[in-house]
Design an enzyme around this catalytic site. Sequence first.
Site, PDB file in Angstrom:
ATOM      1  N   HIS A  32      -0.849  18.873 -26.938  1.00 29.85           N
ATOM      2  CA  HIS A  32      -1.068  17.432 -26.834  1.00 29.85           C
ATOM      3  C   HIS A  32      -2.419  16.975 -27.379  1.00 29.85           C
ATOM      4  CE1 HIS A  32       2.560  17.638 -24.514  1.00 29.85           C
ATOM      5  NE2 HIS A  32       2.524  16.372 -24.163  1.00 29.85           N
TER       6      HIS A  32
ATOM      7  N   ASN B  72      -0.299  20.125 -20.910  1.00 29.61           N
ATOM      8  CA  ASN B  72      -0.486  19.342 -22.131  1.00 29.61           C
ATOM      9  C   ASN B  72      -0.614  20.232 -23.364  1.00 29.61           C
ATOM     10  OD1 ASN B  72      -0.213  16.866 -21.020  1.00 29.61           O
ATOM     11  ND2 ASN B  72      -2.385  16.456 -20.797  1.00 29.61           N
TER      12      ASN B  72
ATOM     13  N   HIS C 210      -2.031  13.833 -29.594  1.00 27.63           N
ATOM     14  CA  HIS C 210      -2.635  12.525 -29.295  1.00 27.63           C
ATOM     15  C   HIS C 210      -3.445  12.025 -30.484  1.00 27.63           C
ATOM     16  CE1 HIS C 210      -2.308  13.385 -24.697  1.00 27.63           C
ATOM     17  NE2 HIS C 210      -1.217  12.845 -25.176  1.00 27.63           N
TER      18      HIS C 210
ATOM     19  N   GLU D 127      -4.991  17.382 -10.820  1.00 30.85           N
ATOM     20  CA  GLU D 127      -5.656  17.827 -12.046  1.00 30.85           C
ATOM     21  C   GLU D 127      -7.141  18.075 -11.811  1.00 30.85           C
ATOM     22  OE1 GLU D 127      -3.451  16.556 -15.977  1.00 30.85           O
ATOM     23  OE2 GLU D 127      -5.000  15.135 -15.477  1.00 30.85           O
TER      24      GLU D 127
ATOM     25  N   GLU E  63       9.069  18.436 -25.254  1.00 31.95           N
ATOM     26  CA  GLU E  63       8.417  18.648 -23.952  1.00 31.95           C
ATOM     27  C   GLU E  63       9.065  19.794 -23.172  1.00 31.95           C
ATOM     28  OE1 GLU E  63       5.644  17.423 -23.370  1.00 31.95           O
ATOM     29  OE2 GLU E  63       5.442  15.324 -23.944  1.00 31.95           O
TER      30      GLU E  63
ATOM     31  N   HIS F 250       6.234  10.135 -29.281  1.00 37.18           N
ATOM     32  CA  HIS F 250       5.290  11.079 -28.679  1.00 37.18           C
ATOM     33  C   HIS F 250       5.724  12.532 -28.920  1.00 37.18           C
ATOM     34  CE1 HIS F 250       2.540  12.871 -25.854  1.00 37.18           C
ATOM     35  NE2 HIS F 250       3.548  13.371 -25.166  1.00 37.18           N
TER      36      HIS F 250
ATOM     37  N   ARG G  52       0.820  -1.228   0.000  1.00 30.41           N
ATOM     38  CA  ARG G  52       0.000   0.000   0.000  1.00 30.41           C
ATOM     39  C   ARG G  52       0.847   1.269   0.000  1.00 30.41           C
ATOM     40  NH1 ARG G  52      -3.498  -2.697   3.924  1.00 30.41           N
ATOM     41  NH2 ARG G  52      -5.117  -3.779   2.738  1.00 30.41           N
TER      42      ARG G  52
ATOM     43  N   ARG H  98      -3.416  21.978 -14.273  1.00 27.03           N
ATOM     44  CA  ARG H  98      -2.389  21.004 -14.680  1.00 27.03           C
ATOM     45  C   ARG H  98      -2.546  20.595 -16.151  1.00 27.03           C
ATOM     46  NH1 ARG H  98       0.372  16.116 -11.136  1.00 27.03           N
ATOM     47  NH2 ARG H  98       1.781  15.503 -12.813  1.00 27.03           N
TER      48      ARG H  98
ATOM     49  N   LYS I 100       6.959  23.189 -13.844  1.00 24.78           N
ATOM     50  CA  LYS I 100       6.071  22.052 -13.582  1.00 24.78           C
ATOM     51  C   LYS I 100       5.777  21.942 -12.079  1.00 24.78           C
ATOM     52  CE  LYS I 100       4.841  17.350 -14.371  1.00 24.78           C
ATOM     53  NZ  LYS I 100       4.945  16.114 -15.114  1.00 24.78           N
TER      54      LYS I 100
ATOM     55  N   LYS J 219       2.600  11.531 -11.522  1.00 26.93           N
ATOM     56  CA  LYS J 219       1.660  10.743 -12.330  1.00 26.93           C
ATOM     57  C   LYS J 219       2.327   9.406 -12.625  1.00 26.93           C
ATOM     58  CE  LYS J 219      -1.172  14.063 -14.862  1.00 26.93           C
ATOM     59  NZ  LYS J 219      -1.466  14.631 -16.196  1.00 26.93           N
TER      60      LYS J 219
END
Length: 364
Positions: free
Chosen positions: A246, A243, A250, A234, A182, A263, A118, A239, A224, A140
């Site tokens: 993006h 992106n 995507h 988010e 990025e 990417h 955990r 946040r 960041k 993330k």
Amino acid sequence: MELTVSLGPRSYPVFLDSGTANNFPATLNALFPESKFGLVTNTTIRDLYKPLIDQWTAELGLTIHIMPDGERYKTIETWGAIFDTFLPARFERSSVLIALGGGVVGDVTGFAAAAMLRGVKYVQVPTTLLAMVDSSVGGKTAVDHPAGKNLIGAFYQPNMVFVDTAFLATLPEREYRSGYAELFKYAFIGGLDMFDFIVRNHKALIKHDNAAMLEGIKRSIEIKAAVVNRDEKETSGERMLLNFGHTFAHALEKCFNFEGLLHGEAVWYGMACAIELGKLLKLIPVADIPSYDTLAAFLLKPQLPSFPPVDDLYNAMFFDKKVAGGQIKFVVPAEKGRSVMKTGIPEDTVKVAMRKGMTLHGTV
Ligand code: NAD
Ligand code: GLY
């Protein structure tokens, strides 16, 4: 140098320098005395950095887990195999997993740390430019599912990030340019100072100038960290500004079935489309357009085997995680260094931006 991600009791240091990897065990021992350490890396990094890993093993008594290399192994099976190494070795909640690698190793290891017992501690040691400026910071963690990328995961912050730019010396040029996308994106969301920094230093950054790179990574992490501090999970929408480019990227990746295009390569095109959208919506002040054109001329757009039809790209956007209530959310430039979230943009306007962004500008 030392930076901090400030999240109250879950705050953590980010060490950033060049040629410091040999000192990593000392840093780790100072921060986590008496802990048991486990290393997760992939086959490529293991082969490239065997002497370094041997030194760390000798100094830290590491238990080592080796993953296969590649996004296609960012799966629940790869994640599960990590427990098969560390649970029989009697890892405890005070133990520390070390993720040595790019975003794939970092995301999978972070998610394993979130679930094992955990929650055990973990440390990110990013070895790609993308991981240094983005994925190693902010907590993330995830694995992919056949239904989509990063669909199973957790927000789970590392306890330390250790960035040594010397790892970039072995990074293939294509991966370097992909990661640089990025870093470049922070020009649009990180304030006027970052915008000007990229305009002034683009050539040095693309040539791997170490001083410029250290400064670029430092600024990226600071930007960041500030966003993560304000919107860790988010929930406020801030946040999502990280992106930038993006939504388009995507869609492009989806049209290529996530194959043959990295990417960051898709992000270069995505940023070009977002700039065009900002102009069409007249969000970019007229006086700033020359500066945006300068930045747009820097975009490193790789050769694509084909340009997907604009209708296909548009339809692919509806699979983005940022779609809510059938509305696509776009991060659009508003002024130098600042972008805003927009919804309800007419389909025709988006398609014009895509046609222009995909075909104008760019060098290979
Ligand atoms: P990656 O981890 O697949 O690494 C790219 C390639 O470079 C791999 O083959 C890797 O083995 C190799 N490599 C890594 N370091 C090297 C080095 N120093 N020398 C030589 N080769 C090296 O890809 P990436 O671009 O680092 O990360 C992409 C992943 O990151 C995606 O899965 C994406 O979803 C995730 N990501 C996560 C976040 C986040 O906030 N958690 C943010 C952005 C991206
Ligand atoms: N890479 C985007 C984020 O961490 O939110």
